[in-house]
Design an enzyme around this catalytic site. Structure first.
Site, PDB file in Angstrom:
ATOM      1  N   GLY A 115      -5.291 -23.928  -2.743  1.00 20.35           N
ATOM      2  CA  GLY A 115      -6.463 -24.478  -3.715  1.00 20.35           C
ATOM      3  C   GLY A 115      -7.698 -23.007  -3.638  1.00 20.35           C
ATOM      4  O   GLY A 115      -7.201 -21.917  -3.565  1.00 20.35           O
ATOM      5  N   CYS A 175      -0.917 -20.977   1.332  1.00 23.60           N
ATOM      6  CA  CYS A 175      -2.053 -20.127   0.634  1.00 23.60           C
ATOM      7  C   CYS A 175      -3.493 -20.612   1.146  1.00 23.60           C
ATOM      8  O   CYS A 175      -3.870 -20.098   2.587  1.00 23.60           O
ATOM      9  CB  CYS A 175      -1.816 -20.710  -0.872  1.00 23.60           C
ATOM     10  SG  CYS A 175      -2.112 -19.119  -1.714  1.00 23.60           S
ATOM     11  N   ARG A 209      -7.676 -12.164   2.226  1.00 27.21           N
ATOM     12  CA  ARG A 209      -7.752 -13.261   0.648  1.00 27.21           C
ATOM     13  C   ARG A 209      -7.568 -12.330  -0.687  1.00 27.21           C
ATOM     14  O   ARG A 209      -7.960 -10.954  -0.566  1.00 27.21           O
ATOM     15  CB  ARG A 209      -9.128 -13.788   0.546  1.00 27.21           C
ATOM     16  CG  ARG A 209      -9.331 -15.139   1.951  1.00 27.21           C
ATOM     17  CD  ARG A 209     -10.477 -15.668   1.634  1.00 27.21           C
ATOM     18  NE  ARG A 209     -10.735 -16.531   0.445  1.00 27.21           N
ATOM     19  CZ  ARG A 209     -11.825 -16.704  -0.334  1.00 27.21           C
ATOM     20  NH1 ARG A 209     -12.893 -16.050   0.057  1.00 27.21           N
ATOM     21  NH2 ARG A 209     -11.773 -17.237  -1.571  1.00 27.21           N
ATOM     22  N   ILE A 213      -0.058 -17.366  -6.136  1.00 22.30           N
ATOM     23  CA  ILE A 213      -1.275 -17.607  -6.845  1.00 22.30           C
ATOM     24  C   ILE A 213      -2.303 -17.131  -5.997  1.00 22.30           C
ATOM     25  O   ILE A 213      -2.704 -17.672  -5.334  1.00 22.30           O
ATOM     26  CB  ILE A 213      -1.272 -19.236  -7.299  1.00 22.30           C
ATOM     27  CG1 ILE A 213      -0.034 -19.751  -7.863  1.00 22.30           C
ATOM     28  CG2 ILE A 213      -2.463 -19.145  -8.260  1.00 22.30           C
ATOM     29  CD1 ILE A 213      -0.024 -21.099  -8.169  1.00 22.30           C
ATOM     30  N   ARG A 214      -2.859 -15.903  -6.675  1.00 26.70           N
ATOM     31  CA  ARG A 214      -3.950 -15.392  -5.789  1.00 26.70           C
ATOM     32  C   ARG A 214      -3.919 -15.664  -4.524  1.00 26.70           C
ATOM     33  O   ARG A 214      -4.793 -15.822  -3.688  1.00 26.70           O
ATOM     34  CB  ARG A 214      -5.572 -16.155  -6.307  1.00 26.70           C
ATOM     35  CG  ARG A 214      -5.723 -15.923  -7.798  1.00 26.70           C
ATOM     36  CD  ARG A 214      -6.995 -16.554  -8.324  1.00 26.70           C
ATOM     37  NE  ARG A 214      -8.025 -16.025  -7.606  1.00 26.70           N
ATOM     38  CZ  ARG A 214      -8.924 -16.659  -6.932  1.00 26.70           C
ATOM     39  NH1 ARG A 214      -8.940 -18.036  -6.777  1.00 26.70           N
ATOM     40  NH2 ARG A 214     -10.129 -16.048  -6.521  1.00 26.70           N
ATOM     41  N   HIS A 263       3.471 -20.786  -2.785  1.00 27.53           N
ATOM     42  CA  HIS A 263       3.372 -22.282  -3.043  1.00 27.53           C
ATOM     43  C   HIS A 263       4.702 -22.878  -2.871  1.00 27.53           C
ATOM     44  O   HIS A 263       5.288 -22.842  -3.901  1.00 27.53           O
ATOM     45  CB  HIS A 263       2.711 -22.448  -4.167  1.00 27.53           C
ATOM     46  CG  HIS A 263       1.240 -22.558  -4.424  1.00 27.53           C
ATOM     47  ND1 HIS A 263       0.397 -23.487  -4.249  1.00 27.53           N
ATOM     48  CD2 HIS A 263       0.437 -21.227  -4.385  1.00 27.53           C
ATOM     49  CE1 HIS A 263      -0.937 -22.935  -4.536  1.00 27.53           C
ATOM     50  NE2 HIS A 263      -0.857 -21.697  -4.224  1.00 27.53           N
ATOM     51  N   GLU A 272       5.751 -25.692  -3.011  1.00 23.50           N
ATOM     52  CA  GLU A 272       5.689 -26.994  -3.600  1.00 23.50           C
ATOM     53  C   GLU A 272       5.863 -26.948  -5.217  1.00 23.50           C
ATOM     54  O   GLU A 272       6.352 -28.022  -5.731  1.00 23.50           O
ATOM     55  CB  GLU A 272       4.518 -27.921  -3.265  1.00 23.50           C
ATOM     56  CG  GLU A 272       3.245 -27.328  -3.962  1.00 23.50           C
ATOM     57  CD  GLU A 272       2.617 -26.119  -3.395  1.00 23.50           C
ATOM     58  OE1 GLU A 272       2.893 -25.677  -2.605  1.00 23.50           O
ATOM     59  OE2 GLU A 272       1.591 -25.935  -4.117  1.00 23.50           O
TER      60      GLU A 272
HETATM   61  N1  GLN Z   1      -7.593 -17.398  -3.450  1.00 24.52           N
HETATM   62  C1  GLN Z   1      -7.594 -18.487  -2.772  1.00 24.52           C
HETATM   63  C2  GLN Z   1      -8.434 -18.657  -1.665  1.00 24.52           C
HETATM   64  O1  GLN Z   1      -8.950 -17.493  -1.128  1.00 24.52           O
HETATM   65  C3  GLN Z   1      -6.071 -19.085  -2.215  1.00 24.52           C
HETATM   66  C4  GLN Z   1      -5.304 -19.366  -3.572  1.00 24.52           C
HETATM   67  C5  GLN Z   1      -4.374 -20.372  -3.315  1.00 24.52           C
HETATM   68  O2  GLN Z   1      -4.273 -21.140  -2.442  1.00 24.52           O
HETATM   69  N2  GLN Z   1      -3.561 -20.480  -4.472  1.00 24.52           N
HETATM   70  O3  GLN Z   1      -8.773 -19.603  -1.107  1.00 24.52           O
END
Ligand code: GLN
Length: 200
Positions: free
Chosen positions: A54, A85, A112, A140-141, A176, A178
């Protein structure tokens, strides 16, 4: 795989923000019971906990209410916890890019959003030490693990950086699990949870 317990394992999923539902579904597919954790008292009686992906900054804001951060910090010292993540960012000893508060429980440094804008979301398949062949990893990021302490076991990597690690009762994934149809990472965590439960 180790012996099945008489009672299903009860695993919490932190549900303040982010991708918690899919974790709960996989836990149930693997025969565990899940509980969404929204308040400090929801941690009571859990066998293990997942901190989902998240936005870690948003999660921190929620955690800073009601003494939740302090409860969680004590909790992860004694009970198996898996951070994915943003959850991995919360568990880390140090956070960079920029620096932010963390639980400081797992001896890793994370940076991050470290994979850059172009490729900040991607799906890769890579070797893993988990049995069963290569592992699909959805990023994802994602953060990058830039340092692992001496007790940290590396279970998978991306371009030489660890993506799945374990140290004692703690696990972290920068991807991720999941979101892939492969239960091995969650099964590995449930095996840690079970080992811990039968050892106490
Ligand atoms: N970029 C988010 C963060 O720095 C992490 C991204 C993710 O959980 N998919 O918290």
């Amino acid at each position: 795989m180790i012996a099945t317990p008489a009672k299903p394992l009860l695993v919490g999923v932190l549900a303040l923000q982010g991708a918690y539902d899919a974790h709960a579904r996989i836990l149930s597919d693997l025969g565990a019971t899940s509980r969404l954790v929204r308040l400090p008292q929801d941690l009571d009686g859990l066998d293990g906990l997942i901190l989902p992906g998240g936005e870690s900054t948003t999660m921190l804001k929620f955690l800073e209410r009601n003494g939740f951060f302090d409860c969680l910090q004590s909790y992860v010292k004694t009970t198996p916890t898996f951070g994915t993540c943003a959850g991995a960012i919360l568990l880390a000893a140090q956070v960079e890019g920029p620096a932010q508060r963390s639980l400081g429980a797992l001896d890793i440094t994370v940076q991050r959003n470290a994979y850059g804008r172009q490729i900040d979301s991607s799906i890769l398949t890579a070797e893993t030490t988990l049995a069963g062949g290569p592992l699909e990893m959805v990023f994802i990021r994602a953060p990058r693990i830039t340092r692992t302490g001496p007790g940290v076991e590396i279970l998978a990597t991306r371009d030489g950086s660890p993506t799945l690690v374990r140290s004692g009762n703690l696990m972290a994934a920068t991807f991720h699990p999941e979101l892939s149809h492969d239960p091995r990472v969650h099964q590995f965590f449930l095996d840690l949870v079970l080992q811990h439960k039968i050892s106490i």
